[in-house]
Design an enzyme around this catalytic site. Structure first.
Site, PDB file in Angstrom:
ATOM      1  N   LYS A  13      -4.952  -9.314  -8.341  1.00  0.00           N
ATOM      2  CA  LYS A  13      -6.132  -9.628  -7.553  1.00  0.00           C
ATOM      3  C   LYS A  13      -7.295  -8.739  -8.019  1.00  0.00           C
ATOM      4  O   LYS A  13      -7.059  -7.597  -8.426  1.00  0.00           O
ATOM      5  CB  LYS A  13      -5.802  -9.307  -6.086  1.00  0.00           C
ATOM      6  CG  LYS A  13      -6.785  -9.858  -5.114  1.00  0.00           C
ATOM      7  CD  LYS A  13      -6.379  -9.533  -3.711  1.00  0.00           C
ATOM      8  CE  LYS A  13      -7.586  -9.750  -2.812  1.00  0.00           C
ATOM      9  NZ  LYS A  13      -7.387  -9.366  -1.453  1.00  0.00           N
ATOM     10  N   LYS A  55     -11.167  -2.984  -7.124  1.00  0.00           N
ATOM     11  CA  LYS A  55     -11.849  -1.819  -7.692  1.00  0.00           C
ATOM     12  C   LYS A  55     -10.825  -0.809  -8.223  1.00  0.00           C
ATOM     13  O   LYS A  55     -10.977  -0.247  -9.306  1.00  0.00           O
ATOM     14  CB  LYS A  55     -12.698  -1.189  -6.582  1.00  0.00           C
ATOM     15  CG  LYS A  55     -13.658  -0.167  -7.043  1.00  0.00           C
ATOM     16  CD  LYS A  55     -14.437   0.373  -5.859  1.00  0.00           C
ATOM     17  CE  LYS A  55     -15.020   1.717  -6.202  1.00  0.00           C
ATOM     18  NZ  LYS A  55     -15.274   2.541  -5.037  1.00  0.00           N
ATOM     19  N   LYS A  77       0.829  -1.210   0.000  1.00  0.00           N
ATOM     20  CA  LYS A  77       0.000   0.000   0.000  1.00  0.00           C
ATOM     21  C   LYS A  77       0.861   1.256   0.000  1.00  0.00           C
ATOM     22  O   LYS A  77       0.504   2.271  -0.587  1.00  0.00           O
ATOM     23  CB  LYS A  77      -0.955  -0.017   1.199  1.00  0.00           C
ATOM     24  CG  LYS A  77      -2.066  -1.022   1.018  1.00  0.00           C
ATOM     25  CD  LYS A  77      -3.116  -0.898   2.079  1.00  0.00           C
ATOM     26  CE  LYS A  77      -4.240  -1.890   1.814  1.00  0.00           C
ATOM     27  NZ  LYS A  77      -5.253  -1.889   2.841  1.00  0.00           N
TER      28      LYS A  77
END
Ligand code: SF4
Length: 332
Positions: A194, A197, A114
């Site tokens: 993966k 969105k 992240k």
């Protein structure tokens, strides 16, 4: 009768649910309602660890509740609640923060990912959210946590935190175990990443037949299968993974066999998948529509979930305060 084992799991209210959420999480949750006591959380605090729009948050939580209920979460048997409405989640997270070494958190792979993905938005919440996740689980003394394979390191961290707390303050929390779903990780339409969105590679639960087909028809399959006459390998194909989530055994076996023998093309295979998807998602979409027209019912379910979750959370925190030596000041 022995008490049912407790389960906790949560999904972030970060927009429409996609097939990856559905197969990887919700389908894993549903059968557990038969023989476990399940607490399912809409984890809004976790959704705040990435960029979010406060004006959309309430609607996202409402939509998530609708999606879970439409998918089969049964509020008669399970608790469906919004994480931030039970303040004990963050109270316990603080206590656990004080015993969690920084080194344990820096090892968590998702933090590194992240941080790389959003270098301009690296903050304490992003670093610390596995501790909040641990608090979410142990607040309800959950023994089983349904997870996707990418969540296993988080659960291992939770287990380490539990061991440390229990050894410092006395046995308080059970060590939760991961329960992996039957469908392996569902990738996005790119067949590489993966389903997510933010990567714009999703099939959503509320899409129409036409929308689903538009995306499925161009989705990546076995990249070594260049022509219709080439045999393929279903084990490296994301379409086949989705078949395992949506199709009956006979279709799964047929597609695997005919793929290997070049008996069917990828478009034929995807058409079979589409029909099976529609079979599963059609009734779900009807229930979504119905619930959307009855917001009061949804709010009541969440309020009831809050009340039941809060009761357990207060009990646990009473015990925690006892253990850490501040209970006298919580007896008002
Ligand atoms: Fe994948 Fe089906 Fe094509 Fe085989 S036939 S590569 S399983 S889409």
């Amino acid at each position: 009768m022995a008490e049912k084992k407790r389960v906790f799991s949560g999904i972030q209210p970060s927009g429409r649910l996609h097939i990856g959420n559905y197969l990887g999480a919700i389908c894993n949750w549903l059968p557990m309602q038969d023989d476990h006591f399940c607490i399912y959380g809409i984890v809004d605090y976790h959704a705040m660890t990435v960029h979010f729009n406060p004006e959309e948050m309430e609607q996202c939580i409402f939509n998530a509740a609708i999606d879970y209920l439409a998918a089969g979460i049964d509020p008669e048997r399970s608790i469906l609640m919004v994480q931030s409405t039970v303040s004990e989640h963050t109270e316990l997270a603080w206590v656990l923060n004080t015993i969690t070494p920084i080194g344990w958190l820096s090892r968590v792979p998702t933090f590194k990912e992240k941080r790389q993905a959003n270098p301009d938005y690296v903050h304490m919440g992003l670093f610390d959210y596995p501790v909040l996740m641990a608090a979410d689980i142990v607040l309800y003394k959950a023994e089983v946590v349904p997870v996707g394979d990418d969540q296993v390191p988080h659960l291992e961290l939770t287990r380490e935190i539990v061991r440390k707390f229990n050894s410092m303050f006395g046995p308080t929390f059970p060590e939760p175990k991961a329960k992996l779903g039957d469908v392996p990780r569902v990738l996005g339409l790119d067949g590489v990443n993966k389903m997510s969105k933010s990567l714009d590679n999703c099939l959503y639960l509320d899409e129409t037949r036409e929308e689903l087909w538009k995306k499925l028809s161009t989705a990546v399959t076995d990249t070594k299968r260049k022509r219709r006459t080439d045999p393929g390998d279903p084990l490296v194909c994301n379409i086949y993974t989705m078949h395992k989530g949506f199709s009956p055994d006979k279709d799964v076996e047929y597609c695997a066999r005919e793929c290997r023998a070049a008996g069917i093309g990828c478009i034929d295979c995807k058409k079979i998948l589409l029909e099976n998807m529609i079979q599963a998602l059609g009734p779900l979409q009807e229930r979504q529509k119905d619930l959307r027209s009855k917001p009061a019912v949804v709010y009541d379910i969440l309020k009831n979930g809050h009340d039941r979750a809060k009761k357990i959370a207060i009990e646990t925190m009473r015990e925690v305060y006892e253990r850490i030596g501040i209970s006298k000041y919580h007896k008002h």
